[in-house]
Design a protein around this motif. Structure first.
Motif, PDB file in Angstrom:
ATOM      1  N   THR A   1     -10.745   1.382   4.056  1.00  0.00           N
ATOM      2  CA  THR A   1     -11.520   2.413   3.379  1.00  0.00           C
ATOM      3  C   THR A   1     -12.163   3.328   4.412  1.00  0.00           C
ATOM      4  O   THR A   1     -12.824   2.849   5.340  1.00  0.00           O
TER       5      THR A   1
ATOM      6  N   ASN B   1     -10.202  -4.472   5.930  1.00  0.00           N
ATOM      7  CA  ASN B   1     -10.263  -5.811   5.356  1.00  0.00           C
ATOM      8  C   ASN B   1      -8.871  -6.434   5.294  1.00  0.00           C
ATOM      9  O   ASN B   1      -7.867  -5.728   5.389  1.00  0.00           O
ATOM     10  N   THR B   2      -8.850  -7.726   5.110  1.00  0.00           N
ATOM     11  CA  THR B   2      -7.584  -8.470   5.008  1.00  0.00           C
ATOM     12  C   THR B   2      -6.637  -8.064   6.133  1.00  0.00           C
ATOM     13  O   THR B   2      -5.474  -7.708   5.931  1.00  0.00           O
TER      14      THR B   2
ATOM     15  N   SER C   1      -5.451   6.964   8.011  1.00  0.00           N
ATOM     16  CA  SER C   1      -6.244   7.477   6.898  1.00  0.00           C
ATOM     17  C   SER C   1      -6.873   8.800   7.299  1.00  0.00           C
ATOM     18  O   SER C   1      -7.017   9.089   8.490  1.00  0.00           O
TER      19      SER C   1
ATOM     20  N   TYR D   1      -4.358   7.610   2.526  1.00  0.00           N
ATOM     21  CA  TYR D   1      -4.120   6.370   3.257  1.00  0.00           C
ATOM     22  C   TYR D   1      -2.624   6.156   3.447  1.00  0.00           C
ATOM     23  O   TYR D   1      -1.823   6.456   2.553  1.00  0.00           O
TER      24      TYR D   1
ATOM     25  N   ASP E   1       0.603   3.896   3.372  1.00  0.00           N
ATOM     26  CA  ASP E   1       0.952   2.824   2.431  1.00  0.00           C
ATOM     27  C   ASP E   1       0.644   1.447   3.014  1.00  0.00           C
ATOM     28  O   ASP E   1       0.277   0.525   2.282  1.00  0.00           O
TER      29      ASP E   1
ATOM     30  N   LYS F   1      -3.194   0.891   2.422  1.00  0.00           N
ATOM     31  CA  LYS F   1      -3.793   1.219   1.130  1.00  0.00           C
ATOM     32  C   LYS F   1      -4.247  -0.055   0.430  1.00  0.00           C
ATOM     33  O   LYS F   1      -3.521  -1.040   0.366  1.00  0.00           O
ATOM     34  N   GLY F   2      -5.471  -0.018  -0.066  1.00  0.00           N
ATOM     35  CA  GLY F   2      -6.035  -1.179  -0.736  1.00  0.00           C
ATOM     36  C   GLY F   2      -6.750  -2.136   0.197  1.00  0.00           C
ATOM     37  O   GLY F   2      -7.479  -3.016  -0.258  1.00  0.00           O
ATOM     38  N   ARG F   3      -6.561  -1.973   1.504  1.00  0.00           N
ATOM     39  CA  ARG F   3      -7.222  -2.845   2.487  1.00  0.00           C
ATOM     40  C   ARG F   3      -8.225  -2.090   3.341  1.00  0.00           C
ATOM     41  O   ARG F   3      -9.229  -2.653   3.769  1.00  0.00           O
TER      42      ARG F   3
END
Length: 125
Positions: A69, A84-85, A49, A60, A62, A65-67
């Motif tokens: 920040t 996260n996750t 990132s 980010y 791929d 991304k979404g996990r």
């Protein structure tokens, strides 16, 4: 002398979370972009990132991304990577680094001028 110091790594179970910190000193960082990279054993260092120190839209990989920040605490000259996750494949040494290149080059490891020493993240299954 620019110094970057990462912290916050550790051992976590799959599905868990960690927050990495990158404390920066010795420079005027407002014109820099800060990036996070990771390197797993036997693999090349890869982009995770990046964001401009001053703000704007981050970038980010791929795979995160979404996990993950990326964020910054302006009062402390510290950049964070909230993860996260987490998955076992996220296991790696994580590094922060800074550059001044344009956004199209943010993912290029060779474009970063200064690097921290890294922090180990291990995700167990």
């Amino acid at each position: 002398q620019v110094q970057l110091v990462e912290s916050g790594g550790g051992l976590v179970q799959a599905g868990g979370s960690l927050r990495l910190s990158c404390a920066a000193s010795g420079g005027a960082f407002s014109s820099y972009t800060v990036g996070w990279f990771r390197q797993a054993p036997g693999k090349e260092r890869e982009f995770v990132s990046a964001r401009r120190w001053s703000g704007g839209y981050p970038d980010y990989a791929d795979s995160v991304k979404g996990r993950f920040t990326i964020s910054r605490d302006s009062a402390k000259d510290t950049v964070f990577l909230e993860m996260n996750t987490l998955k076992p494949e996220d296991t790696a040494v994580y590094y922060c680094a800074v550059t001044r290149v344009v956004r199209s080059s943010w993912r290029d490891v060779g474009q970063y001028y200064y690097w921290g020493q890294g922090t180990q993240v291990t995700v167990s299954s």
